[in-house]
Scaffold this motif. Structure first.
Motif, PDB file in Angstrom:
ATOM      1  N   CYS A 144     -33.340   6.511  -1.133  1.00  0.00           N
ATOM      2  CA  CYS A 144     -34.637   5.820  -1.123  1.00  0.00           C
ATOM      3  C   CYS A 144     -34.499   4.313  -0.997  1.00  0.00           C
ATOM      4  N   ALA A 167     -34.161   2.044  -3.364  1.00  0.00           N
ATOM      5  CA  ALA A 167     -34.735   1.235  -4.447  1.00  0.00           C
ATOM      6  C   ALA A 167     -33.702   0.253  -4.975  1.00  0.00           C
ATOM      7  N   LEU A 205     -40.340   2.162   6.888  1.00  0.00           N
ATOM      8  CA  LEU A 205     -41.566   1.931   6.136  1.00  0.00           C
ATOM      9  C   LEU A 205     -42.097   0.565   6.538  1.00  0.00           C
ATOM     10  N   SER A 216     -35.959   4.190   6.799  1.00  0.00           N
ATOM     11  CA  SER A 216     -35.463   2.970   6.178  1.00  0.00           C
ATOM     12  C   SER A 216     -36.557   2.335   5.323  1.00  0.00           C
ATOM     13  N   GLU A 217     -36.196   1.862   4.147  1.00  0.00           N
ATOM     14  CA  GLU A 217     -37.150   1.258   3.207  1.00  0.00           C
ATOM     15  C   GLU A 217     -37.705  -0.054   3.750  1.00  0.00           C
ATOM     16  N   TYR A 238     -41.070  -1.825  -0.636  1.00  0.00           N
ATOM     17  CA  TYR A 238     -41.379  -1.781  -2.064  1.00  0.00           C
ATOM     18  C   TYR A 238     -41.751  -3.160  -2.597  1.00  0.00           C
ATOM     19  N   GLN A 279     -39.581   8.354  -2.244  1.00  0.00           N
ATOM     20  CA  GLN A 279     -40.021   6.989  -1.979  1.00  0.00           C
ATOM     21  C   GLN A 279     -41.080   6.549  -2.981  1.00  0.00           C
TER      22      GLN A 279
END
Length: 198
Positions: free
Chosen positions: A17, A19, A119, A140-141, A145, A166
Motif C-alpha cells: 500500500c 503507507a 492514485l 502506485s500510491e 495519502y 489502501q
C-alpha cells in the motif's frame, strides 16, 4: 545514538500500500520492483532515522481499529450511460459528483501517461471519467495519502476510492487528524492483482 532500523512487513504479508513510504520523514523508503515486477518497500539504511513511524503506520503491522458496520447498502445508478462507463454500478460517479459540486476533492485510481495505475485526485467533474472502470494491476500510491491529509486539514471534503488495504493505509496515515466527517471512503472489492510487468 541512532535508533534501530525498522523491520517492515515481510513480502509474504505486505499489501504494497506504500503507507510506510508516505510517512517516512527522511524519505528513506522507496517502492522497488521484485523480479516479477511487484513493488515492495525497501529501506535505505543510510537515510533511515530509525523513528519507527513506518511501522506504526503500516496497516499490516499496526491494523487500524476495527469499526462495527452500522448498515450496508447496495446501489446501482439509473443513468444507463454512467452504468455503461462503470464497472461497479456507477455509484462512484454519483458520489464523486456530489463531493465535487460541494467544493470537495476526489481521489481514485487512474492510468498515467505511461499506462501505469496511480492514485490521483481531481477537483472537476469533467475529470471523473479517468477514475471510472476497474484497473486490474498494482496501483502506485503516488503521494495521495498526504495530499488527502492536506485537503482535510484545509477543511475540504474528500472522497477517497480505493482497495481495502489502501483505505486502511489512508486511515493510519491520517491518524488522529480531526476531519469532522469530511472524509468519505469508497472501498472496492479486491481479489489480488497481477504484476504491472504482465
Amino acid at each position: 545514538m541512532r535508533n534501530e532500523l525498522p523491520v517492515l512487513a515481510d513480502a509474504s504479508i505486505c499489501n504494497r500500500c506504500a503507507a510506510c513510504v508516505a510517512v517516512c520523514p527522511a524519505k528513506a523508503i522507496r517502492m522497488m520492483p521484485d523480479d516479477q515486477g511487484f513493488a515492495y518497500p525497501k529501506v535505505d539504511e543510510g537515510l533511515c532515522l530509525g523513528c519507527g513511524k513506518c511501522i506504526r503506520t503500516c496497516p499490516v503491522l499496526t491494523p487500524p481499529s476495527p469499526q462495527s458496520v452500522q448498515e450496508a447498502w447496495g446501489a446501482v445508478t439509473k443513468r444507463k450511460e454512467e452504468l455503461m462507463r462503470s464497472s461497479s454500478g456507477g455509484i462512484f460517479q454519483l458520489l464523486a459528483s456530489k463531493v465535487l459540486t460541494c467544493g470537495g476533492v476526489v481521489f481514485g485510481a487512474k492510468f498515467d501517461s505511461d499506462f501505469n495505475v496511480v492514485l490521483d485526485c481531481c477537483e472537476e467533474i469533467s475529470e471523473l471519467s479517468k477514475f471510472q472502470g476497474s484497473k486490474y494491476v498494482q496501483c502506485s500510491e503516488n503521494g495521495a495519502y498526504l495530499k488527502a491529509l492536506e485537503y482535510l486539514k484545509a477543511g475540504r471534503e474528500v472522497l477517497f476510492s480505493g482497495t481495502p488495504c489502501q483505505l486502511a493505509a489512508l486511515k493510519n496515515v491520517l491518524g488522529n487528524t480531526a476531519h469532522g466527517g469530511r472524509l468519505l471512503t469508497v472501498g472496492c472489492v479486491c481479489h489480488g492483482v497481477p504484476s504491472p510487468k504482465v
